[in-house]
Design a protein around this motif. Structure first.
Motif, PDB file in Angstrom:
ATOM      1  N   SER A 348       9.923 -10.788  14.584  1.00  0.00           N
ATOM      2  CA  SER A 348       9.208 -11.380  13.450  1.00  0.00           C
ATOM      3  C   SER A 348      10.036 -12.506  12.841  1.00  0.00           C
ATOM      4  CB  SER A 348       8.930 -10.303  12.400  1.00  0.00           C
ATOM      5  OG  SER A 348       8.223 -10.841  11.308  1.00  0.00           O
ATOM      6  N   ASN A 349       9.447 -13.720  12.813  1.00  0.00           N
ATOM      7  CA  ASN A 349      10.187 -14.863  12.270  1.00  0.00           C
ATOM      8  C   ASN A 349       9.347 -15.702  11.317  1.00  0.00           C
ATOM      9  OD1 ASN A 349       8.792 -16.977  13.997  1.00  0.00           O
ATOM     10  ND2 ASN A 349       9.724 -15.727  15.598  1.00  0.00           N
ATOM     11  N   CYS A 350       8.265 -15.136  10.798  1.00  0.00           N
ATOM     12  CA  CYS A 350       7.467 -15.820   9.765  1.00  0.00           C
ATOM     13  C   CYS A 350       7.559 -15.000   8.485  1.00  0.00           C
ATOM     14  CB  CYS A 350       6.013 -15.987  10.204  1.00  0.00           C
ATOM     15  SG  CYS A 350       4.968 -16.816   8.974  1.00  0.00           S
ATOM     16  N   LYS A 351       8.534 -15.317   7.648  1.00  0.00           N
ATOM     17  CA  LYS A 351       8.783 -14.536   6.439  1.00  0.00           C
ATOM     18  C   LYS A 351       7.603 -14.597   5.464  1.00  0.00           C
ATOM     19  CE  LYS A 351      12.831 -13.315   7.836  1.00  0.00           C
ATOM     20  NZ  LYS A 351      13.049 -11.909   8.292  1.00  0.00           N
ATOM     21  N   ALA A 352       6.911 -15.740   5.423  1.00  0.00           N
ATOM     22  CA  ALA A 352       5.773 -15.869   4.512  1.00  0.00           C
ATOM     23  C   ALA A 352       4.671 -14.875   4.869  1.00  0.00           C
ATOM     24  CB  ALA A 352       5.232 -17.300   4.548  1.00  0.00           C
ATOM     25  N   ALA A 353       4.461 -14.643   6.168  1.00  0.00           N
ATOM     26  CA  ALA A 353       3.442 -13.675   6.597  1.00  0.00           C
ATOM     27  C   ALA A 353       3.876 -12.245   6.280  1.00  0.00           C
ATOM     28  CB  ALA A 353       3.173 -13.831   8.085  1.00  0.00           C
ATOM     29  N   GLU A 354       5.166 -11.969   6.377  1.00  0.00           N
ATOM     30  CA  GLU A 354       5.650 -10.634   6.038  1.00  0.00           C
ATOM     31  C   GLU A 354       5.443 -10.337   4.562  1.00  0.00           C
ATOM     32  OE1 GLU A 354       9.674 -10.140   7.236  1.00  0.00           O
ATOM     33  OE2 GLU A 354       9.311 -10.760   9.312  1.00  0.00           O
ATOM     34  N   GLU A 355       5.568 -11.357   3.735  1.00  0.00           N
ATOM     35  CA  GLU A 355       5.441 -11.151   2.292  1.00  0.00           C
ATOM     36  C   GLU A 355       3.986 -11.166   1.829  1.00  0.00           C
ATOM     37  OE1 GLU A 355       7.777 -14.260   0.624  1.00  0.00           O
ATOM     38  OE2 GLU A 355       9.694 -13.441   1.342  1.00  0.00           O
ATOM     39  N   GLU A 356       3.181 -12.093   2.341  1.00  0.00           N
ATOM     40  CA  GLU A 356       1.818 -12.266   1.834  1.00  0.00           C
ATOM     41  C   GLU A 356       0.732 -11.909   2.838  1.00  0.00           C
ATOM     42  OE1 GLU A 356       1.191 -16.050  -0.015  1.00  0.00           O
ATOM     43  OE2 GLU A 356       3.289 -16.255  -0.590  1.00  0.00           O
ATOM     44  N   GLY A 357       1.098 -11.691   4.085  1.00  0.00           N
ATOM     45  CA  GLY A 357       0.101 -11.424   5.121  1.00  0.00           C
ATOM     46  C   GLY A 357      -0.366 -12.716   5.769  1.00  0.00           C
ATOM     47  N   VAL A 358      -0.974 -12.584   6.938  1.00  0.00           N
ATOM     48  CA  VAL A 358      -1.474 -13.739   7.682  1.00  0.00           C
ATOM     49  C   VAL A 358      -2.709 -14.300   6.990  1.00  0.00           C
ATOM     50  CG1 VAL A 358      -2.449 -14.524   9.859  1.00  0.00           C
ATOM     51  CG2 VAL A 358      -0.556 -12.888   9.861  1.00  0.00           C
ATOM     52  N   SER A 359      -2.734 -15.619   6.803  1.00  0.00           N
ATOM     53  CA  SER A 359      -3.895 -16.271   6.202  1.00  0.00           C
ATOM     54  C   SER A 359      -4.851 -16.796   7.264  1.00  0.00           C
ATOM     55  CB  SER A 359      -3.446 -17.419   5.292  1.00  0.00           C
ATOM     56  OG  SER A 359      -2.673 -16.937   4.215  1.00  0.00           O
ATOM     57  N   ILE A 360      -4.294 -17.435   8.284  1.00  0.00           N
ATOM     58  CA  ILE A 360      -5.086 -17.920   9.420  1.00  0.00           C
ATOM     59  C   ILE A 360      -4.396 -17.471  10.702  1.00  0.00           C
ATOM     60  CG2 ILE A 360      -5.862 -19.961  10.681  1.00  0.00           C
ATOM     61  CD1 ILE A 360      -6.288 -21.394   8.098  1.00  0.00           C
ATOM     62  N   ILE A 423      -6.101  -9.762   4.693  1.00  0.00           N
ATOM     63  CA  ILE A 423      -7.527  -9.544   4.920  1.00  0.00           C
ATOM     64  C   ILE A 423      -8.048  -8.423   4.011  1.00  0.00           C
ATOM     65  CG2 ILE A 423      -7.257  -7.898   6.830  1.00  0.00           C
ATOM     66  CD1 ILE A 423      -9.697  -9.235   8.127  1.00  0.00           C
ATOM     67  N   GLU A 424      -7.209  -7.422   3.734  1.00  0.00           N
ATOM     68  CA  GLU A 424      -7.620  -6.379   2.791  1.00  0.00           C
ATOM     69  C   GLU A 424      -7.770  -6.962   1.387  1.00  0.00           C
ATOM     70  OE1 GLU A 424      -6.277  -1.940   1.200  1.00  0.00           O
ATOM     71  OE2 GLU A 424      -4.849  -3.208   2.274  1.00  0.00           O
ATOM     72  N   LYS A 425      -6.829  -7.798   0.991  1.00  0.00           N
ATOM     73  CA  LYS A 425      -6.894  -8.436  -0.322  1.00  0.00           C
ATOM     74  C   LYS A 425      -8.141  -9.321  -0.428  1.00  0.00           C
ATOM     75  CE  LYS A 425      -4.232 -11.617  -3.251  1.00  0.00           C
ATOM     76  NZ  LYS A 425      -2.973 -12.422  -3.336  1.00  0.00           N
ATOM     77  N   THR A 426      -8.443 -10.043   0.634  1.00  0.00           N
ATOM     78  CA  THR A 426      -9.610 -10.918   0.639  1.00  0.00           C
ATOM     79  C   THR A 426     -10.900 -10.126   0.553  1.00  0.00           C
ATOM     80  OG1 THR A 426      -8.423 -12.566   1.955  1.00  0.00           O
ATOM     81  CG2 THR A 426     -10.817 -12.700   1.955  1.00  0.00           C
ATOM     82  N   MET A 427     -10.979  -9.046   1.315  1.00  0.00           N
ATOM     83  CA  MET A 427     -12.183  -8.212   1.291  1.00  0.00           C
ATOM     84  C   MET A 427     -12.378  -7.560  -0.067  1.00  0.00           C
ATOM     85  SD  MET A 427     -12.226  -6.265   4.941  1.00  0.00           S
ATOM     86  CE  MET A 427     -12.299  -7.143   6.490  1.00  0.00           C
ATOM     87  N   ARG A 428     -11.290  -7.130  -0.672  1.00  0.00           N
ATOM     88  CA  ARG A 428     -11.394  -6.493  -1.983  1.00  0.00           C
ATOM     89  C   ARG A 428     -11.929  -7.488  -3.020  1.00  0.00           C
ATOM     90  NH1 ARG A 428      -9.495  -1.790  -3.146  1.00  0.00           N
ATOM     91  NH2 ARG A 428      -8.076  -1.811  -1.340  1.00  0.00           N
ATOM     92  N   ALA A 429     -11.420  -8.729  -2.948  1.00  0.00           N
ATOM     93  CA  ALA A 429     -11.898  -9.755  -3.880  1.00  0.00           C
ATOM     94  C   ALA A 429     -13.371 -10.060  -3.639  1.00  0.00           C
ATOM     95  CB  ALA A 429     -11.061 -11.020  -3.719  1.00  0.00           C
ATOM     96  N   ALA A 430     -13.774 -10.130  -2.353  1.00  0.00           N
ATOM     97  CA  ALA A 430     -15.183 -10.396  -2.039  1.00  0.00           C
ATOM     98  C   ALA A 430     -16.065  -9.243  -2.492  1.00  0.00           C
ATOM     99  CB  ALA A 430     -15.337 -10.637  -0.539  1.00  0.00           C
ATOM    100  N   TYR A 431     -15.584  -8.016  -2.325  1.00  0.00           N
ATOM    101  CA  TYR A 431     -16.354  -6.834  -2.733  1.00  0.00           C
ATOM    102  C   TYR A 431     -16.540  -6.803  -4.247  1.00  0.00           C
ATOM    103  CZ  TYR A 431     -17.528  -1.923  -3.509  1.00  0.00           C
ATOM    104  OH  TYR A 431     -18.136  -0.776  -3.913  1.00  0.00           O
TER     105      TYR A 431
END
Length: 443
Positions: A348-360, A423-431
């Motif tokens: 794992s070498n994308c620290k931003a994804a580890e902290e906030e999750g994958v956006s795209i 994706i969980e955060k996004t779904m929760r906001a959409a819900y």
């Protein structure tokens, strides 16, 4: 006895005086109703709803004829409808209409533009990408699809099968594969089929100001609106945005193998590219061929002719060369906005994804369609199989979460939150937006 009588008499006199003062003072303090009658020609919105013409006439008829008070100079200015008074009244009316729903008008900035190039067997992959963009985005999207002739009808048939709730959120246009300069067949075969088409988007889409280009193997795990906001972060010279090709130079491809100039230390990946097309069209780009600079369209073909024997990744290499000589034109966004197997298959070498999750999620190397990186395939399959209008948690997130358990022993699946957190955060906001009603206090 006489003293008591005097006290009683004084009390009575004082009481009569208070009564006279009370009634006389109230009458003097009442506003002259004749002025109210004048003001009825421009009532507030509440007055026009609460007072009927019959009631208003009755009130005016019963008003005592009391002479109006003298109008001061300031009062004359306030009642002068031909000057400042009219503006005051207009502002008052505007304030009274605050909060009333007006006709909804779609402004150009309310529509996001997304371009994709599809050739060969990329139909299902492209439809899944479009689907992921629609699931979570807030603003409407205009899709610009560049495709081979035999795919155009298949795209139309695919979109026609989607429900109204989905089709109402987007528009699309389908364009043929065209190249304005050079040999079209040569451009078409550069790297992947038709991939070089993205280089000509500023030339073809002349009426589009800004655009997000993505490869067909891209999936949105949060609203496209969020990456669209990066356009506002551009400074005066920046006209495009991409993510680095790699985070660690010693294992990056460009830093080890490139035989041509590239941007920065590790180069950039063009699978997700945000562009201000207006700026691109109006800029002269520095290069090693013409000292005065070249426009985007005039630069592409001579640049390709110069480096065609030295490039491996086709159009992406050409973009790296352009921004190597024009680094001030490029904005770099974090790796979570273009997360690829390279970010996890070597550790794992994308620290931003580890902290906030994958956006795209960018499933290059064909990982959506083989078993080399099951974590990527699980996400693709979950979105591909999700039926529109079903509950996001029950029909998308929970199946995804369950299937992801089978990938935790793989290189990319061993940190589940990297793929699932955003994706969980996004779904929760959409819900919450769709189901939970936020009750506002009454005005």
């Amino acid at each position: 006895m006489r003293i008591h009588c005097k006290v009683v008499a004084i009390g009575i006199c004082f009481g009569v005086f208070l009564l006279l003062y009370f009634f006389g003072g109230n009458a003097a303090d009442e506003p002259p109703l004749i002025e109210v009658a004048k003001e009825k020609h421009f009532p507030s919105s509440r007055d026009s709803e609460d007072i009927s013409p019959m009631k208003e006439a009755k009130q005016t008829h019963e008003a005592p004829q009391i002479p109006p008070k003298p109008i001061r100079k300031t009062d004359r200015k306030e009642l002068n409808l031909s000057g400042r008074g009219r503006n005051v009244i207009a502002k008052a009316r505007q304030k009274s209409e605050v909060g009333r729903p007006g006709p909804k008008v779609t402004r150009p900035e309310d529509v996001m533009h997304l371009a994709v190039v599809a050739c060969g067997n990329r139909l299902d992959e492209t439809l899944t990408m479009v689907k992921s963009a629609l699931l979570f985005s807030i603003k409407k999207i205009k899709f610009h699809i560049f495709a081979e002739e035999d795919l155009a009808e298949q795209f139309q048939n695919g979109f026609s099968q989607w429900p109204q709730t989905a089709s109402s959120k987007f528009q699309y246009s389908i364009y043929p594969i065209t190249f304005s300069v050079g040999n079209a067949e040569e451009w078409k075969k550069l790297f992947k089929p038709c991939a070089a088409q993205r280089l000509f988007l500023p030339v073809i889409l002349k009426d589009v100001d800004s655009l997000l280009y993505v490869d067909t193997d891209v999936l949105f795990l949060r609203p496209m609106d969020d990456i669209w906001k990066f356009l506002k972060d551009f400074n005066n010279t920046q006209l495009a945005a991409m993510a680095p090709e790699h985070e660690i130079p010693k294992i990056g491809w460009y830093s080890r193998f490139a035989r041509h100039p590239f941007y920065g230390v590790t180069g950039v990946n063009s699978g997700v590219m945000l562009m201000n097309l207006t700026r691109i069209r109006s800029t002269l780009f520095r290069n090693t061929m013409i000292a005065s600079g070249l426009s985007w369209e005039n630069l592409l073909h001579p640049l390709y002719q110069k480096y065609k024997n030295h490039i491996t990744w086709g159009d992406q290499d050409l973009l790296n060369i352009i921004f190597h000589y024009n680094p001030e034109c490029l904005y770099i966004f974090p790796c979570q906005w273009n997360y690829r197997p390279d970010h996890c298959m070597y550790g794992s070498n994308c620290k931003a994804a580890e902290e906030e999750g994958v956006s795209i999620l960018h499933g290059n190397r064909g990982v959506y369609h083989d078993d080399k990186q099951p974590a990527f395939k699980v996400v693709y399959d979950a979105i591909h199989e999700y039926p529109f209008e079903e509950n996001l948690f029950q029909s998308l997130f929970y199946p995804l979460q369950t299937k992801f358990l089978d990938t935790v022993n793989t290189l990319c699946g061993r940190i589940p939150q990297v793929f699932l957190k955003q994706i969980e955060k996004t779904m929760r906001a959409a819900y919450e937006k769709k189901v939970v009603r936020h009750v506002q206090p009454p005005h």
